[in-house]
Design a protein around this motif. Sequence first.
Motif, PDB file in Angstrom:
ATOM      1  N   ALA A  90      77.886  23.536  11.067  1.00 19.65           N
ATOM      2  CA  ALA A  90      77.702  24.977  10.853  1.00 19.65           C
ATOM      3  C   ALA A  90      76.278  25.244  10.399  1.00 19.65           C
ATOM      4  N   SER A  91      75.837  26.459  10.611  1.00 21.60           N
ATOM      5  CA  SER A  91      74.500  26.835  10.174  1.00 21.60           C
ATOM      6  C   SER A  91      74.366  26.616   8.676  1.00 21.60           C
ATOM      7  N   VAL A  92      73.186  26.159   8.269  1.00 20.04           N
ATOM      8  CA  VAL A  92      72.934  26.003   6.842  1.00 20.04           C
ATOM      9  C   VAL A  92      73.137  27.359   6.172  1.00 20.04           C
ATOM     10  N   GLY A  93      73.920  27.368   5.129  1.00 26.04           N
ATOM     11  CA  GLY A  93      74.265  28.621   4.475  1.00 26.04           C
ATOM     12  C   GLY A  93      75.663  29.094   4.813  1.00 26.04           C
ATOM     13  N   GLN A  94      76.303  28.443   5.833  1.00 25.51           N
ATOM     14  CA  GLN A  94      77.644  28.830   6.237  1.00 25.51           C
ATOM     15  C   GLN A  94      78.657  27.713   5.996  1.00 25.51           C
ATOM     16  N   LEU A 199      63.369  26.975   3.167  1.00 23.28           N
ATOM     17  CA  LEU A 199      62.747  28.289   3.306  1.00 23.28           C
ATOM     18  C   LEU A 199      61.347  28.190   3.897  1.00 23.28           C
ATOM     19  N   ASN A 200      60.562  27.231   3.425  1.00 25.61           N
ATOM     20  CA  ASN A 200      59.201  27.080   3.945  1.00 25.61           C
ATOM     21  C   ASN A 200      59.204  26.799   5.435  1.00 25.61           C
ATOM     22  N   ARG A 201      60.096  25.907   5.852  1.00 18.99           N
ATOM     23  CA  ARG A 201      60.137  25.539   7.269  1.00 18.99           C
ATOM     24  C   ARG A 201      60.493  26.736   8.137  1.00 18.99           C
ATOM     25  N   ALA A 202      61.388  27.593   7.647  1.00 21.12           N
ATOM     26  CA  ALA A 202      61.817  28.745   8.442  1.00 21.12           C
ATOM     27  C   ALA A 202      60.837  29.904   8.362  1.00 21.12           C
ATOM     28  N   ALA A 203      60.187  30.082   7.192  1.00 22.13           N
ATOM     29  CA  ALA A 203      59.299  31.229   7.015  1.00 22.13           C
ATOM     30  C   ALA A 203      57.950  31.017   7.687  1.00 22.13           C
ATOM     31  N   ARG A 204      57.514  29.768   7.813  1.00 28.57           N
ATOM     32  CA  ARG A 204      56.179  29.495   8.336  1.00 28.57           C
ATOM     33  C   ARG A 204      55.941  30.125   9.713  1.00 28.57           C
ATOM     34  N   PRO A 205      56.847  29.962  10.709  1.00 26.85           N
ATOM     35  CA  PRO A 205      56.587  30.589  12.017  1.00 26.85           C
ATOM     36  C   PRO A 205      56.507  32.110  11.949  1.00 26.85           C
ATOM     37  N   VAL A 206      57.337  32.725  11.097  1.00 30.48           N
ATOM     38  CA  VAL A 206      57.332  34.190  10.981  1.00 30.48           C
ATOM     39  C   VAL A 206      56.002  34.668  10.418  1.00 30.48           C
ATOM     40  N   LEU A 207      55.588  34.088   9.300  1.00 29.87           N
ATOM     41  CA  LEU A 207      54.371  34.546   8.638  1.00 29.87           C
ATOM     42  C   LEU A 207      53.128  34.172   9.443  1.00 29.87           C
ATOM     43  N   ASP A 208      53.130  33.008  10.085  1.00 30.60           N
ATOM     44  CA  ASP A 208      51.990  32.629  10.933  1.00 30.60           C
ATOM     45  C   ASP A 208      51.832  33.599  12.101  1.00 30.60           C
ATOM     46  N   LEU A 243      62.583  35.341  13.079  1.00 36.26           N
ATOM     47  CA  LEU A 243      63.156  36.149  12.004  1.00 36.26           C
ATOM     48  C   LEU A 243      64.620  35.792  11.756  1.00 36.26           C
ATOM     49  N   LYS A 244      65.370  35.568  12.840  1.00 33.20           N
ATOM     50  CA  LYS A 244      66.769  35.186  12.685  1.00 33.20           C
ATOM     51  C   LYS A 244      66.886  33.858  11.952  1.00 33.20           C
ATOM     52  N   ALA A 245      66.018  32.892  12.321  1.00 34.46           N
ATOM     53  CA  ALA A 245      66.043  31.588  11.654  1.00 34.46           C
ATOM     54  C   ALA A 245      65.693  31.731  10.176  1.00 34.46           C
ATOM     55  N   PHE A 246      64.770  32.626   9.857  1.00 36.84           N
ATOM     56  CA  PHE A 246      64.377  32.832   8.468  1.00 36.84           C
ATOM     57  C   PHE A 246      65.526  33.418   7.657  1.00 36.84           C
ATOM     58  N   VAL A 247      66.224  34.403   8.226  1.00 42.52           N
ATOM     59  CA  VAL A 247      67.359  35.010   7.526  1.00 42.52           C
ATOM     60  C   VAL A 247      68.447  33.970   7.278  1.00 42.52           C
ATOM     61  N   ALA A 249      67.989  30.803   7.014  1.00 42.70           N
ATOM     62  CA  ALA A 249      67.482  29.857   6.020  1.00 42.70           C
ATOM     63  C   ALA A 249      67.642  30.407   4.610  1.00 42.70           C
ATOM     64  N   THR A 250      67.494  31.717   4.434  1.00 39.18           N
ATOM     65  CA  THR A 250      67.694  32.285   3.093  1.00 39.18           C
ATOM     66  C   THR A 250      69.140  32.101   2.638  1.00 39.18           C
ATOM     67  N   GLN A 251      70.077  32.235   3.589  1.00 36.55           N
ATOM     68  CA  GLN A 251      71.476  31.993   3.252  1.00 36.55           C
ATOM     69  C   GLN A 251      71.685  30.534   2.867  1.00 36.55           C
ATOM     70  N   GLY A 252      71.062  29.629   3.624  1.00 32.69           N
ATOM     71  CA  GLY A 252      71.183  28.212   3.319  1.00 32.69           C
ATOM     72  C   GLY A 252      70.574  27.853   1.981  1.00 32.69           C
ATOM     73  N   ALA A 253      69.436  28.455   1.672  1.00 30.60           N
ATOM     74  CA  ALA A 253      68.785  28.165   0.389  1.00 30.60           C
ATOM     75  C   ALA A 253      69.634  28.653  -0.778  1.00 30.60           C
ATOM     76  N   ARG A 254      70.205  29.836  -0.621  1.00 29.53           N
ATOM     77  CA  ARG A 254      71.086  30.338  -1.685  1.00 29.53           C
ATOM     78  C   ARG A 254      72.293  29.413  -1.866  1.00 29.53           C
ATOM     79  N   GLU A 255      72.871  28.980  -0.742  1.00 28.19           N
ATOM     80  CA  GLU A 255      74.023  28.085  -0.822  1.00 28.19           C
ATOM     81  C   GLU A 255      73.645  26.765  -1.485  1.00 28.19           C
ATOM     82  N   ALA A 256      72.498  26.191  -1.071  1.00 24.79           N
ATOM     83  CA  ALA A 256      72.076  24.907  -1.635  1.00 24.79           C
ATOM     84  C   ALA A 256      71.796  25.021  -3.125  1.00 24.79           C
TER      85      ALA A 256
END
Length: 395
Positions: A90-94, A199-208, A243-247, A249-256
């Motif tokens: 399952a997706s990280v965070g789910q 979070l860093n891995r997912a946010a990097r493509p969005v912010l770059d 953006l979808k991957a970043f969102v 990832a935020t769920q996964g980070a909260r879960e972790a």
Amino acid sequence: MVAAGRRGADGGAPARAGDDAPGGLAATMARLRGRAAATVRDRSRRVRAVGGLAVQAGLAAALSWFVAHELLHISQPVFAPISAVSTLAASVGQRLRRTVELILGVTVGVLIGDLLLAVIGTGWWQLSLIVVLAIVVALFLAGSAAVVIQAGATAVLIATLSPSIRDLEIPRFVDALVGGGVALLVTAVLLPLNPLRVLNRAARPVLDLLVTQLDATAGALADRDAARARTARRELRQNKGPLKAFVEATQGAREASTLSPVHWHQRRGPVGRYAQAAEPIDRAMRNSGTLIRRAVTLIEDDEPVPEPLPRAVADLAEAVRVLKRQFAAGAEPDRAREQSLRAVQMAGRAYREGVGFSGAVVVAQIRTTVSDLLVASGLTQDEANLLVRRNFGDL
């Protein structure tokens, strides 16, 4: 007399066809090598990104088998490792939700299968009816695809194997419970994810992507290059996947950070702040798209471009760049806030020097995007709006 071959620029040997022709063999081979190298890099990044998941899945499968077989004495606990791997897939965070869905789906399948078998017996049409009812009940209770699949699969097993294998129901339920529980144990305690790294891995493509296209727009405004601004507009639109991957990832980070004792201290610190930034960063992306679209119109309509306007957009790009670095370091993004407000100050200067209709829209979008970045940095919306108004200056 026709020359046997075109001579080189230095008067030496004839140049071979394809050596310097744009579509020649050498250029084709170079393109193929470049594509092959890019493919290898992409696949290597993919392996590195999911390598940890593979290790987690292997450990969870082995441990769930051991618990079910050696400790609970289930003779063939096939479904325990399957449930563990399914949970980890399952997706990280789910994953916590997936575990609950597995157990709910198995429970529905067991109850419907047992109830109907006792009433209507076994056979092909009984199997069909049991599966249909199990899926309908699962849809009514949860509506999740995972619940529906587990309910249907369990109903099939109960209807087909129960006549020949006794007491299948309890082991099936226990397998699902063991598999999901072990998967959570592996991800939370034995091999926990680092939420900040996720979070860093997912946010990097969005912010770059945002930084690159804002920089390109600043250059396009300075040079009055509409084509470059159009390219930036087109490139920025390719943001849905990142953006979808970043969102997620935020769920996964909260879960972790919630499940893993190792990362509890990060829940309200950098991880919490970073995870809350997903929505304002999404808004900043959309507002920057409007900014770039109006910059194209500004250039095409030959409106005035005050010198501070390209600098304001460049300062905005730098603010995103600094925000990315401070988020990655887990630091308070105070420097990103300062840089964002510099962009607002430059936009205010540009506005007072004189802009046209589209230029005014660009200025307004700089203000709005800065407000989004300030909220992403942890300020409230009211605090962000107040700082933007103060730093913009008199209208």
